[in-house]
Design a protein around this motif. Structure first.
Motif: not given
Length: 467
Positions: A153-172
């Motif tokens: 689910a975390g990968a899908w959220a990252s794929y669907g919405l990206g991350t708002e952080s330029r310096d950190l990945p979307g799924y941790i």
């Protein structure tokens, strides 16, 4: 990220088991364009407090007085096969329930701190799963499928919405102390067939190097020249691949790792947090498992403050009665001792996380999810344990647009099967995506000739839990 290594060494590391989970998640390029319908989100981020091993709903959030009546007697209804088929007699709750807060939500003495935030919780008592074995249950709870190879689910959220952080990945995924991955391994956090930058990055919350080799071993100006040189070669190469997104993701890997060398140490440096905040989370005492889990909860708040889309927390094993490292809530014997130890570890930190998010104005935009892969049986395993029960169990959500102080669904009078508004893992993730502003039926990725999605061909948004 081994940013000081050669390109060949980096790619070799990224293709190996643990290295892939820890490193590929750092490759945070912009998400590929997808056709999912978007609408105004209620939740910007998700914090998933995963209770690996399966918490007893009957001892925590789903009181069943009838169990007292039948205590010590055979189950008055047909019993399904269990994991070990060492089935004993009816076993009542080991902790007293009381109605909590203005909502009157019943919470047992197992979770006295969570009881103080009962008015923030949306308790779903009718969750069901299809699998009663840990590895299958973990994959199913995370990805909607019971085996390796599908995105979490975390990968899908990252794929669907990206991350708002330029310096950190979307799924941790956060770990600390002796916490490890659930049964099923790092594939539980996989990107599956999605581009590699959407896989989880595993961050050790309480060690000097939270991500291996995150500290530079060369001066930054030398590193910068190396990255620029490698980037120039890679950009020439990607032009020959029709701009293959997997190659482009690998290129962005280096730049993300460069930025994370500053971002991760700053994230993990909690010296600026007040003594009151640390005390709230339970970091001021000698209890090392609780302190370690509290460290994760505090970093989870710091991560959503920095725009990370999806954060998962990991329970620690307990040395006494707390189950195995991969599934520390799994008490097939001495459940009172084992659940008591585990609850002491997570209760105060999770309650503090909810309170802290609310006090900072972040709870409305952060969806906190508390869940394991299944519940436990209303009858004993042997004399004093409980076996796995996927037929009806409890999860809760807080913040992020769900109804506070609300109870949804229910199990039968024995707490065995969900009978009122039974819902599935697919329904849960459909609801989470909806709260994040995505139509779960349209968030798809074409793989092997089929448009695949987190909810497979299932899933209904649980609209009655949405505020």
């Amino acid at each position: 990220m081994n940013t000081h290594l050669s390109r060949r060494q980096l790619l070799a590391n990224a293709s190996s088991g643990f290295g892939m989970a820890a490193l590929a998640g750092l490759m945070q390029a912009e998400s590929p364009v997808n056709r999912a319908k978007r609408f105004a989100p209620k939740a910007r981020s998700v914090i998933f407090c995963y209770m690996s091993g399966g918490v007893s709903h009957l001892d925590s959030f789903d009181p069943k007085p009838l169990l007292e009546k039948y205590a010590g007697q055979p189950m008055p209804v047909e019993v399904q096969k269990t994991q070990f088929n060492n089935n004993g007699t009816v076993q009542p709750a080991h902790w007293e329930f009381r109605q909590r807060g203005q909502s009157g939500t019943p919470v047992s003495e197992l979770f006295p701190h969570m009881a103080t935030v009962a008015d923030e919780l949306c308790v779903i008592r009718s969750m069901t799963a299809k699998f009663s074995e840990h590895a299958q249950g973990n994959f199913f709870m995370h990805s909607g499928f019971p085996f390796l190879g599908y995105p979490s689910a975390g990968a899908w959220a990252s794929y669907g919405l990206g991350t708002e952080s330029r310096d950190l990945p979307g799924y941790i995924v956060l770990q600390s102390g002796g916490a490890t991955v659930p049964h099923g391994g790092v594939g539980v956090f996989s990107n599956g067939f999605l581009p590699a930058q959407h896989q989880a990055s595993i961050v050790q919350a309480d060690v000097d190097e939270a991500v291996r080799n995150i500290r530079a071993h060369q001066p930054r100006d030398i590193q910068r020249k190396q990255l620029d040189f490698i980037g120039a070669m890679d950009r020439r190469f990607v032009s020959t691949t029709q701009h293959d997104m997997h190659v482009e993701a690998a290129i962005s890997n280096y730049e993300m790792a460069w930025r994370m060398q500053s971002a991760v140490p700053e994230l993990c440096d909690i010296s600026g947090e007040t003594a009151a905040t640390k005390q709230l989370y339970g970091m001021d005492g000698p209890d090392s498992p609780r302190t370690a889990y509290a460290h994760q909860c505090l970093l989870a708040r710091r991560l959503v403050e920095r725009g990370v889309r999806f954060v998962e927390l990991s329970c620690l094993p307990q040395t006494l009665g707390g189950g195995q490292a991969a599934n520390p809530w799994d008490q097939h014997g001495e459940i009172k001792k084992g659940h008591g130890n585990m609850a002491h570890q997570v209760d105060q930190p999770i309650a503090a996380l909810v309170k802290d998010l609310k006090s900072r104005g972040l709870l409305d935009s952060t969806l906190v999810i508390w869940a394991g892969e299944f519940g436990r049986t209303p009858f004993a395993q042997g004399t004093d344990g409980r076996d796995h029960n996927p037929y009806g169990f409890t999860i809760w959500m807080a913040g992020g647009g769900v109804k506070p102080g609300h109870i949804y669904g229910g199990t039968d009078d024995l707490g065995y099967h969900a009978i009122e508004n039974p819902c599935s893992v697919h329904d849960m993730w459909a609801t989470v995506l909806h709260l994040m502003g995505i139509d779960h039926e349209q968030l798809t990725y074409r793989f092997s000739g089929r448009d695949l999605r987190l909810t497979d061909v299932h899933g209904n948004v649980l609209r009655d839990v949405i505020a």
